[in-house]
Design a protein around this motif. Structure first.
Motif, PDB file in Angstrom:
ATOM      1  N   MET A 145      44.213  41.653  39.347  1.00 21.52           N
ATOM      2  CA  MET A 145      43.331  42.723  38.907  1.00 21.52           C
ATOM      3  C   MET A 145      42.156  42.056  37.687  1.00 21.52           C
ATOM      4  O   MET A 145      40.942  42.194  37.626  1.00 21.52           O
ATOM      5  CB  MET A 145      43.665  43.909  38.487  1.00 21.52           C
ATOM      6  CG  MET A 145      44.240  44.652  39.538  1.00 21.52           C
ATOM      7  SD  MET A 145      43.610  44.829  41.176  1.00 21.52           S
ATOM      8  CE  MET A 145      42.142  45.790  40.662  1.00 21.52           C
ATOM      9  N   PHE A 146      42.583  41.409  36.827  1.00 23.23           N
ATOM     10  CA  PHE A 146      41.856  40.781  35.683  1.00 23.23           C
ATOM     11  C   PHE A 146      41.226  39.620  36.051  1.00 23.23           C
ATOM     12  O   PHE A 146      40.327  38.974  35.353  1.00 23.23           O
ATOM     13  CB  PHE A 146      42.511  40.742  34.508  1.00 23.23           C
ATOM     14  CG  PHE A 146      43.101  41.838  33.862  1.00 23.23           C
ATOM     15  CD1 PHE A 146      41.891  42.742  33.259  1.00 23.23           C
ATOM     16  CD2 PHE A 146      44.359  42.316  33.706  1.00 23.23           C
ATOM     17  CE1 PHE A 146      42.474  43.992  32.751  1.00 23.23           C
ATOM     18  CE2 PHE A 146      44.832  43.597  33.196  1.00 23.23           C
ATOM     19  CZ  PHE A 146      43.740  44.258  32.600  1.00 23.23           C
ATOM     20  N   THR A 147      41.481  38.800  37.158  1.00 22.82           N
ATOM     21  CA  THR A 147      40.688  37.695  37.669  1.00 22.82           C
ATOM     22  C   THR A 147      39.894  37.889  38.654  1.00 22.82           C
ATOM     23  O   THR A 147      38.927  36.868  38.810  1.00 22.82           O
ATOM     24  CB  THR A 147      41.661  36.507  38.208  1.00 22.82           C
ATOM     25  OG1 THR A 147      42.311  36.781  39.229  1.00 22.82           O
ATOM     26  CG2 THR A 147      42.593  36.041  36.905  1.00 22.82           C
TER      27      THR A 147
ATOM     28  N   MET B 172      38.460  47.313  45.215  1.00 22.21           N
ATOM     29  CA  MET B 172      39.305  47.381  44.455  1.00 22.21           C
ATOM     30  C   MET B 172      40.585  48.235  45.183  1.00 22.21           C
ATOM     31  O   MET B 172      41.621  47.879  44.706  1.00 22.21           O
ATOM     32  CB  MET B 172      38.951  48.313  43.181  1.00 22.21           C
ATOM     33  CG  MET B 172      39.866  48.224  41.890  1.00 22.21           C
ATOM     34  SD  MET B 172      39.087  47.841  40.717  1.00 22.21           S
ATOM     35  CE  MET B 172      40.358  48.515  39.784  1.00 22.21           C
ATOM     36  N   ILE B 173      40.350  49.378  45.703  1.00 23.64           N
ATOM     37  CA  ILE B 173      41.304  50.246  46.404  1.00 23.64           C
ATOM     38  C   ILE B 173      41.897  49.309  47.603  1.00 23.64           C
ATOM     39  O   ILE B 173      43.286  49.659  47.758  1.00 23.64           O
ATOM     40  CB  ILE B 173      40.572  51.405  46.820  1.00 23.64           C
ATOM     41  CG1 ILE B 173      40.044  52.475  45.625  1.00 23.64           C
ATOM     42  CG2 ILE B 173      41.672  52.205  47.616  1.00 23.64           C
ATOM     43  CD1 ILE B 173      41.156  53.525  44.979  1.00 23.64           C
ATOM     44  N   SER B 174      41.224  48.604  48.196  1.00 22.00           N
ATOM     45  CA  SER B 174      41.749  47.998  49.217  1.00 22.00           C
ATOM     46  C   SER B 174      42.768  47.045  48.932  1.00 22.00           C
ATOM     47  O   SER B 174      43.605  46.635  49.249  1.00 22.00           O
ATOM     48  CB  SER B 174      40.735  47.379  50.165  1.00 22.00           C
ATOM     49  OG  SER B 174      39.847  46.399  49.406  1.00 22.00           O
ATOM     50  N   ILE B 175      42.336  46.176  47.713  1.00 23.05           N
ATOM     51  CA  ILE B 175      43.228  45.407  47.086  1.00 23.05           C
ATOM     52  C   ILE B 175      44.585  45.891  46.751  1.00 23.05           C
ATOM     53  O   ILE B 175      45.769  45.506  46.910  1.00 23.05           O
ATOM     54  CB  ILE B 175      42.884  44.633  45.756  1.00 23.05           C
ATOM     55  CG1 ILE B 175      41.275  43.778  46.420  1.00 23.05           C
ATOM     56  CG2 ILE B 175      43.791  43.810  45.236  1.00 23.05           C
ATOM     57  CD1 ILE B 175      40.760  43.278  45.037  1.00 23.05           C
ATOM     58  N   PHE B 176      44.428  47.165  46.112  1.00 20.89           N
ATOM     59  CA  PHE B 176      45.522  48.021  45.666  1.00 20.89           C
ATOM     60  C   PHE B 176      46.518  48.208  46.900  1.00 20.89           C
ATOM     61  O   PHE B 176      47.857  48.072  47.082  1.00 20.89           O
ATOM     62  CB  PHE B 176      45.211  49.395  44.955  1.00 20.89           C
ATOM     63  CG  PHE B 176      46.513  50.042  44.558  1.00 20.89           C
ATOM     64  CD1 PHE B 176      47.149  49.493  43.128  1.00 20.89           C
ATOM     65  CD2 PHE B 176      46.673  51.092  45.105  1.00 20.89           C
ATOM     66  CE1 PHE B 176      48.237  50.488  43.090  1.00 20.89           C
ATOM     67  CE2 PHE B 176      47.872  52.126  44.502  1.00 20.89           C
ATOM     68  CZ  PHE B 176      48.525  51.358  43.581  1.00 20.89           C
ATOM     69  N   ILE B 177      46.043  48.763  47.985  1.00 27.17           N
ATOM     70  CA  ILE B 177      46.785  49.147  49.144  1.00 27.17           C
ATOM     71  C   ILE B 177      47.308  47.847  49.665  1.00 27.17           C
ATOM     72  O   ILE B 177      48.624  48.024  50.134  1.00 27.17           O
ATOM     73  CB  ILE B 177      45.662  49.758  50.154  1.00 27.17           C
ATOM     74  CG1 ILE B 177      45.594  51.314  49.626  1.00 27.17           C
ATOM     75  CG2 ILE B 177      46.367  50.150  51.581  1.00 27.17           C
ATOM     76  CD1 ILE B 177      44.382  51.972  50.316  1.00 27.17           C
TER      77      ILE B 177
END
Length: 63
Positions: free
Chosen positions: A60-62, A1-6
């Motif tokens: 994020m929601f999918t 999840m953090i990697s997607i954000f970065i």
């Protein structure tokens, strides 16, 4: 999840940079006065930011 954000933050910053570069070219080509250029940049940046935020929320929601 953090990697997607970065990755998304890096991707979004590149998009904003190139959109601003294209907006600058548009202002030069259409000879928009200096007084109006700030309004054009502000409007485009706000709309692109809204688009990027909605894309991030959808990602994020999918997943």
């Amino acid at each position: 999840m953090i990697s997607i954000f970065i990755v998304f933050i890096i991707f979004a910053s590149f998009i904003l940079f190139f959109i601003n570069k294209l907006t600058d070219s548009l202002c030069e080509q259409k000879e928009i006065p200096e007084e109006r250029q700030s309004q054009v940049f502000r409007t485009i940046n706000i709309l692109v930011t809204i688009l990027l935020i909605s894309s991030f929320v959808e990602i994020m929601f999918t997943t």
